[in-house]
Write an enzyme that holds these catalytic residues in place. Structure first.
Site, PDB file in Angstrom:
ATOM      1  N   GLU A 163      11.047  44.170 -17.082  1.00 38.18           N
ATOM      2  CA  GLU A 163      12.011  44.040 -15.987  1.00 38.18           C
ATOM      3  C   GLU A 163      11.315  43.443 -14.630  1.00 38.18           C
ATOM      4  O   GLU A 163      11.048  43.774 -13.515  1.00 38.18           O
ATOM      5  CB  GLU A 163      12.722  45.068 -15.392  1.00 38.18           C
ATOM      6  CG  GLU A 163      13.373  45.839 -16.609  1.00 38.18           C
ATOM      7  CD  GLU A 163      14.053  47.144 -16.362  1.00 38.18           C
ATOM      8  OE1 GLU A 163      13.993  47.611 -15.218  1.00 38.18           O
ATOM      9  OE2 GLU A 163      14.892  47.743 -17.152  1.00 38.18           O
ATOM     10  N   GLU A 365      16.100  48.819 -23.895  1.00 35.87           N
ATOM     11  CA  GLU A 365      16.459  49.974 -23.081  1.00 35.87           C
ATOM     12  C   GLU A 365      17.973  49.892 -23.104  1.00 35.87           C
ATOM     13  O   GLU A 365      18.479  48.525 -22.772  1.00 35.87           O
ATOM     14  CB  GLU A 365      16.046  50.004 -21.708  1.00 35.87           C
ATOM     15  CG  GLU A 365      14.463  50.372 -21.426  1.00 35.87           C
ATOM     16  CD  GLU A 365      14.247  50.309 -20.127  1.00 35.87           C
ATOM     17  OE1 GLU A 365      14.897  50.580 -19.237  1.00 35.87           O
ATOM     18  OE2 GLU A 365      12.847  50.184 -20.068  1.00 35.87           O
TER      19      GLU A 365
HETATM   20  O1  IFM Z   1      13.973  54.350 -15.477  1.00 33.32           O
HETATM   21  C1  IFM Z   1      14.049  52.838 -15.704  1.00 33.32           C
HETATM   22  C2  IFM Z   1      13.147  52.290 -16.636  1.00 33.32           C
HETATM   23  O2  IFM Z   1      11.695  52.649 -16.070  1.00 33.32           O
HETATM   24  C3  IFM Z   1      13.332  50.741 -16.092  1.00 33.32           C
HETATM   25  N1  IFM Z   1      14.729  50.356 -16.622  1.00 33.32           N
HETATM   26  C4  IFM Z   1      15.771  50.948 -16.154  1.00 33.32           C
HETATM   27  C5  IFM Z   1      15.397  52.643 -16.085  1.00 33.32           C
HETATM   28  C6  IFM Z   1      16.672  53.581 -15.558  1.00 33.32           C
HETATM   29  O3  IFM Z   1      16.932  53.090 -14.127  1.00 33.32           O
END
Ligand code: IFM
Length: 462
Positions: A163, A365
């Site tokens: 990210e 994710e």
């Molecule tokens: O916890 C975070 C993660 O570190 C990166 N992506 C989003 C998740 C939820 O906010």
């Protein structure tokens, strides 16, 4: 069977969110240590000093994941555990920790997936200018090579950055994440240097014959709140900053013209040199997609459904577009107030197929924070999390049926953990963690997910 045998089901975490042991093994401070120890930055003043003590409890954690039948585990390497100053030789103790974790995973039949950078920049490199300093891109490639040299014999799946939107535009423009700055030009330069670091790291890993390498982007479905030009322009900008500013250079070798134009007053993407975009757009083996929600965007200050009612807000992550803001669109909310919109995941995936060169995709994710407590029966009955994951896996099924080359899904997160500026107050885990005792208890969702993995289908799970 809806998900083929080759489809990978895993779970994900990140170093600062779970490891703890902040000063052990010679680990240096990261920008998140500094940020979390600064008063007023994180809810309740929570820090990752101890987190869920995974550094000491990794064997138990791997055993839990194995008992759930996880096929893969995505974790990140803490850069300051390997190079406390962000440069120089690797610390044996740091490499050794990840080596032991890797061996434990492989012994349990779980495939390790490594993310090289999940936001914990060594503080020494921030002191040298941080991501706005071009030199950091080269330091990142060196660090990546050190880690791969040590673990590449056993770890086949590598993700350079997690990210980069957050590490650049939230860290340096909105200031809500470390290092907590509000400097639009620095934020845009950070975008470029993160992406350059990604490309240089891909080259460094390819030189060591890496098996499988890619980048993880957090992508959103974005749409305007109305057909009014104020809203459509605001939505275009938000889509630009969240999606196209990262997808276009990585997959097409160019920055989006409209965003370059919009950010000209801040110097655009900063010091972009000849050849940089060739490096940034090296061919990848996978694109990691993190998906959480859809943004419906207005440009009107007085929109009645604004999520954030403040006016004249200073902490926008969108340089020159602070007027572009999210409005509610009537979907149920997670505990973080994020709208639950699985169709948005389908939209993101099919857009990738439509608008970008083909690349294998993995959901690196997806998941949700819910406040479900541990019941008297010792179980967390998190039906809301099950619904969330079921809906998003169903969107994955539809996308696959429509020809999207989707190859895997990693649940965020396997364990409750440190949710950055929200501290420990928001729980994303499929496994509950009692932060006082460090006792882990699989929630109902963990058992449900385990059933999905076993049957490779959503149909047989209640
Ligand atoms: O916890 C975070 C993660 O570190 C990166 N992506 C989003 C998740 C939820 O906010």
């Amino acid at each position: 069977m809806s998900f083929g045998d080759d489809f990978v089901f895993g779970g994900a975490t990140a170093a600062y969110q779970i490891e703890g042991a902040a000063t052990l093994g010679g680990r240096g401070p990261s920008i998140w240590d500094t940020f979390s120890h600064t008063e007023g930055r994180v809810v309740n003043g929570d820090t990752g000093d101890v987190a869920i003590d995974h550094y000491h409890r990794y064997k138990d954690d791997v055993a839990i994941m194995a008992s759930l039948g996880l096929e893969a585990y995505r974790f990140s390497v803490s850069w300051p555990r390997i190079q406390p100053e962000g440069r120089g030789p690797a610390l044996e103790a740091g490499l050794d920790f990840y080596s032991r974790l890797t061996d434990e995973l492989l012994g349990a039949g779980i495939d390790p997936w490594i993310t090289l950078y999940h936001w914990d920049l060594p503080q020494a490199l921030q002191d040298a200018g941080g991501w706005p300093n071009r030199d950091i891109a080269y330091r990142f490639a060196e660090y990546s090579a050190l880690v791969h040299e040590h673990l590449g014999d056993r770890v086949k799946h590598w993700i350079t950055l997690n990210e980069p939107f957050c590490s650049s535009l939230i860290g340096y423009a909105s200031g809500r994440h470390a290092p907590g700055l509000q400097d639009p030009s620095a934020a845009l330069s950070s975008v470029h240097h993160l992406l350059l670091g990604h490309g240089l790291a891909v080259d460094a890993l390819r030189a060591q014959n890496v098996a499988h390498v890619g980048i993880t982007l957090n992508l959103y479905a974005v749409e305007p709140a109305s057909d009014d030009a104020v809203d459509t322009d605001a939505a275009r900008r938000v889509d630009g900053f969240h999606n196209r500013l990262f997808l276009d250079p990585v997959l097409k070798g160019r920055y989006p013209q409209d965003i370059l134009h919009d950010t000209a007053e801040f110097g655009g993407m900063g010091d972009v040199r000849d050849g940089d975009l060739d490096i940034i757009s090296r061919p990848l083996d996978l694109l990691g997609v993190n998906y959480y929600t859809r943004y419906v965007i207005t440009g009107r200050e007085d929109h009645p459904d604004l999520v954030d009612k403040r006016t004249g807000q200073l902490d926008s992550p969108y340089p020159g577009a602070a007027h572009a803001r999210e409005v509610r669109h009537g979907m149920p909310l997670t505990d973080l107030g994020w709208e639950i919109d699985p169709d948005g995941l389908y939209d993101v995936l099919t857009r990738l197929k439509r608008e970008y060169p083909a690349v294998p995709i993995v959901i690196t994710e997806n998941g949700a924070a819910f406040a479900d407590p541990l019941g008297d029966d010792g179980v967390v009955h998190d039906a809301d999390r099950i619904d969330y994951v079921r809906g998003h896996l169903a969107a994955c099924e539809r996308a696959i049926a429509d020809g999207v080359p989707l190859q895997g899904y990693f649940l965020w997160s396997i364990f409750d953990n440190y949710e950055w500026a929200e501290g420990y107050a928001k729980r994303f885990g499929a496994v509950h963690v009692d932060y006082e005792t460090q006792v882990r208890t699989p929630k109902h969702s963990a058992l449900w997910y385990s059933g999905v993995i076993r049957s490779r289908s959503l149909d047989e799970q209640s």
